[in-house]
Design an enzyme around this catalytic site. Sequence first.
Site, mmCIF file in Angstrom:
data_model
loop_
_atom_site.group_PDB
_atom_site.id
_atom_site.type_symbol
_atom_site.label_atom_id
_atom_site.label_comp_id
_atom_site.label_asym_id
_atom_site.label_seq_id
_atom_site.Cartn_x
_atom_site.Cartn_y
_atom_site.Cartn_z
ATOM 1 N N CYS A 1 58.730 14.577 5.657
ATOM 2 C CA CYS A 1 57.575 13.936 5.011
ATOM 3 C C CYS A 1 57.689 12.421 4.973
ATOM 4 O O CYS A 1 56.761 11.707 5.356
ATOM 5 C CB CYS A 1 57.350 14.518 3.621
ATOM 6 S SG CYS A 1 58.684 14.289 2.421
ATOM 7 N N HIS B 1 58.326 15.286 -2.316
ATOM 8 C CA HIS B 1 57.404 15.247 -1.173
ATOM 9 C C HIS B 1 56.499 14.026 -1.256
ATOM 10 O O HIS B 1 56.093 13.623 -2.342
ATOM 11 C CB HIS B 1 56.544 16.517 -1.165
ATOM 12 C CG HIS B 1 55.717 16.684 0.075
ATOM 13 N ND1 HIS B 1 56.263 16.803 1.337
ATOM 14 C CD2 HIS B 1 54.369 16.756 0.249
ATOM 15 C CE1 HIS B 1 55.293 16.950 2.230
ATOM 16 N NE2 HIS B 1 54.135 16.918 1.584
ATOM 17 N N GLU C 1 50.380 15.371 6.262
ATOM 18 C CA GLU C 1 51.739 15.584 5.786
ATOM 19 C C GLU C 1 52.605 16.288 6.817
ATOM 20 O O GLU C 1 52.103 16.945 7.720
ATOM 21 C CB GLU C 1 51.713 16.423 4.508
ATOM 22 C CG GLU C 1 51.165 17.816 4.755
ATOM 23 C CD GLU C 1 51.358 18.781 3.606
ATOM 24 O OE1 GLU C 1 52.250 18.550 2.767
ATOM 25 O OE2 GLU C 1 50.628 19.785 3.559
#
Length: 165
Positions: free
Chosen positions: A63, A119, A131
């Site tokens: 990420c 994240h 993402e």
Amino acid sequence: MADILDDPAAAASAGCAPASESARVAIAAAEQWLGTPYAWGGGDLNGPTLGFGSGAGTVGFDCSGLTRYAWAQAGVLLPRTSRDQWNAPGVRVTTMAQLQPGDLVFFAHDLGDPSTIFHVAMSLGGDAMIEAPQTGDVVKIEQRVSQSSYWAPKFIGGLRLSGSS
């Protein structure tokens, strides 16, 4: 999506702020890697790299590797990890409704403790983000984030980067 990013009137009618030039560059850089495998520890300023740990043997992005790569293409350098990116210079965004295209979007296990951030993604404006989600998945666009029973309760905040206008 292109209309929202490139046309201020289309962005306004969709309930989004128009994307800045640097946000358009960063989003386009991330979008070129749609479908690229997730690789924990993968990605650098030049693109996908070999991951390590649970990403060993896979060339791709994690990420924070994706967000770091994308913003580097727009001339904004970010730290390597999602927790460090949380502390990058910028303006804190406190609700999903305030997110604009290019804003970093953070998720944590404990909403009162940024050290539990696990994240980061990049807002596409409206209620979507791009993402690199997890091992076994690929770089993708997630829609209706604020309605997601997984993502919405973990949203700790966003960041509008300094130098991104």
